[in-house]
Every structure is written in structure tokens, then in C-alpha cells.
Scaffold this motif. Structure first.
Motif, mmCIF file in Angstrom:
data_model
loop_
_atom_site.group_PDB
_atom_site.id
_atom_site.type_symbol
_atom_site.label_atom_id
_atom_site.label_comp_id
_atom_site.label_asym_id
_atom_site.label_seq_id
_atom_site.Cartn_x
_atom_site.Cartn_y
_atom_site.Cartn_z
ATOM 1 N N ASN A 1 -44.714 -35.834 -10.342
ATOM 2 C CA ASN A 1 -43.117 -36.420 -11.006
ATOM 3 C C ASN A 1 -42.325 -36.135 -11.163
ATOM 4 O O ASN A 1 -41.069 -36.370 -11.431
ATOM 5 C CB ASN A 1 -43.685 -37.106 -12.023
ATOM 6 N N PHE B 1 -39.108 -33.353 -10.169
ATOM 7 C CA PHE B 1 -37.263 -33.423 -9.226
ATOM 8 C C PHE B 1 -37.912 -32.788 -7.967
ATOM 9 O O PHE B 1 -37.471 -32.824 -6.371
ATOM 10 C CB PHE B 1 -35.925 -33.514 -9.620
ATOM 11 N N LYS C 1 -41.403 -32.136 -5.853
ATOM 12 C CA LYS C 1 -41.555 -32.814 -5.227
ATOM 13 C C LYS C 1 -40.624 -33.578 -4.112
ATOM 14 O O LYS C 1 -41.114 -33.833 -3.555
ATOM 15 C CB LYS C 1 -43.102 -33.222 -6.399
ATOM 16 N N SER C 2 -40.151 -34.219 -5.479
ATOM 17 C CA SER C 2 -38.916 -34.851 -4.574
ATOM 18 C C SER C 2 -38.030 -33.502 -3.843
ATOM 19 O O SER C 2 -37.735 -34.573 -2.385
ATOM 20 C CB SER C 2 -37.308 -35.984 -5.765
ATOM 21 N N ASP D 1 -40.055 -33.882 -0.184
ATOM 22 C CA ASP D 1 -41.064 -34.455 0.637
ATOM 23 C C ASP D 1 -39.325 -33.993 1.515
ATOM 24 O O ASP D 1 -39.215 -35.619 2.205
ATOM 25 C CB ASP D 1 -40.952 -35.534 -0.913
ATOM 26 N N SER D 2 -37.691 -33.969 0.744
ATOM 27 C CA SER D 2 -36.531 -34.355 1.638
ATOM 28 C C SER D 2 -36.621 -33.443 2.653
ATOM 29 O O SER D 2 -35.296 -34.135 3.559
ATOM 30 C CB SER D 2 -36.144 -34.807 0.884
ATOM 31 N N ASN E 1 -35.385 -37.438 -13.299
ATOM 32 C CA ASN E 1 -35.210 -38.651 -13.876
ATOM 33 C C ASN E 1 -33.640 -38.943 -12.381
ATOM 34 O O ASN E 1 -34.088 -39.997 -11.975
ATOM 35 C CB ASN E 1 -35.394 -39.645 -14.109
ATOM 36 N N LYS F 1 -33.883 -36.732 -9.431
ATOM 37 C CA LYS F 1 -35.108 -37.428 -8.298
ATOM 38 C C LYS F 1 -33.318 -38.701 -8.365
ATOM 39 O O LYS F 1 -34.343 -38.673 -6.461
ATOM 40 C CB LYS F 1 -36.142 -37.862 -9.402
ATOM 41 N N GLU F 2 -33.274 -38.286 -9.325
ATOM 42 C CA GLU F 2 -31.933 -40.036 -8.248
ATOM 43 C C GLU F 2 -31.183 -40.034 -6.974
ATOM 44 O O GLU F 2 -30.845 -39.950 -6.043
ATOM 45 C CB GLU F 2 -31.901 -41.110 -9.060
ATOM 46 N N ARG G 1 -32.814 -38.677 -3.548
ATOM 47 C CA ARG G 1 -33.251 -40.029 -2.957
ATOM 48 C C ARG G 1 -31.585 -40.330 -2.253
ATOM 49 O O ARG G 1 -31.860 -40.799 -1.275
ATOM 50 C CB ARG G 1 -34.274 -41.034 -3.898
#
Length: 166
Positions: free
Chosen positions: A48, A50, A52-53, A56-57, A106, A109-110, A113
Motif C-alpha cells: 500500500n 507510495f 509501490k505506486s 507500478d508507474s 495517500n 499516491k494520489e 496517479r
């Protein structure tokens, strides 16, 4: 007839030179795999997070390999990831109270994204040893893989630490 024989001998000499004189070369596919393996070797973070985000990007593709010395390669790559730097700077400037770790995670991560993808060309060094390959990641490569914000965040942390030391 003599031209045909001379051309044939020349081609054989050229082939022999390439087989025995040019040395071995590392394929783009091998280098891609080795760099991926090295980059992914430290995946010890919460799913969970950031981080990991960011992972992934981000992606990279080896585009060129140059052997600069024996068993030492300069590798050129195209790195694509979310360009999170401006969003992180804006968030940093808008903080009025110390957020919790979860709130900060969070929000980052936003930002990741919502960020536009950006592609840059980066280089790094790879050494071939008896035990395989050793990858030396450049700061530019790390920065690109981390949403183009790694260098900025490291500089900010250094600035804060120096301020606390004063």
C-alpha cells in the motif's frame, strides 16, 4: 576466377576476425533482464506504500550498450514514469500541519496517479564479473524511476538535516 577466390578468402578472414577477435557482446535482452533483476532485488516495502505506486508507474527499456572497457558497459535506457516532482513540491508548500504517515502516503499516491508520464534517456554502468553482472545505478536513473523526484527529496532531506545540526 581469381576474384572469386580472393573475395572468398577475404570473407573467411573477416568471419574469423569477428568470431575470435571481436570478443563477446552482451545482448540488449540480457542487459534488460540483468538490470531488471538488480532493480527489483530490494522489494521490501508495503504493497500500500507510495513506493509501490512509483514502481507500478515506472519502466525502462535498454536502447544501447557500449563496452567502454573490458567487461564494463555503459548502458543507455529510456525511462518512463509518472512525473511527480511538481505535485510533490505543491503538496510540500501546502502543508499547514504535520500530516500522519497514512495521510502523506495517500497524498503522494494520489500525486503519482494524477501525474503525466515522462520519458527521459538515462545511462548507467554494468560490470560483468565471474559471478554475473553488477549494476551501478546512476542518480539520473534512480531519479527517473522515482517519479523524477528522488534528487529533489534527497536535497530537501539534506537541507533539513543541516538546519537541525546548526
Amino acid at each position: 576466377m581469381r576474384k572469386g577466390i580472393s573475395l572468398g578468402v577475404l570473407l573467411l578472414l573477416l568471419l574469423a576476425f569477428c568470431l575470435f577477435g571481436c570478443g563477446k557482446s552482451v545482448s540488449v535482452e540480457t542487459m534488460q533482464t540483468e538490470i531488471e533483476k538488480a532493480w527489483n532485488s530490494n522489494e521490501e516495502y508495503d504493497a500500500n506504500s507510495f513506493v509501490k505506486s512509483l514502481e507500478d508507474s515506472a519502466s525502462f527499456t535498454v536502447t544501447e550498450i557500449e563496452e567502454t572497457e573490458k567487461n564494463c558497459y555503459t548502458v543507455t535506457l529510456n525511462v518512463t514514469s509518472a512525473d511527480a516532482l511538481e505535485g510533490i513540491k505543491q503538496y510540500q508548500g501546502s502543508i499547514e500541519h504535520m500530516p500522519t504517515d497514512e495521510e502523506m502516503n495517500n497524498k503522494i499516491k494520489e500525486i503519482i496517479r494524477d501525474a503525466e508520464p515522462k520519458t527521459t534517456q538515462q545511462t548507467l554502468l554494468v560490470l560483468e564479473t565471474e559471478n554475473g553482472f553488477s549494476v551501478i545505478f546512476s542518480e539520473g536513473f534512480i531519479d527517473a524511476m522515482c517519479g523524477y523526484s528522488y534528487s529533489y527529496c534527497m536535497n530537501e532531506m539534506q537541507r533539513i538535516l543541516e538546519g537541525e545540526a546548526s
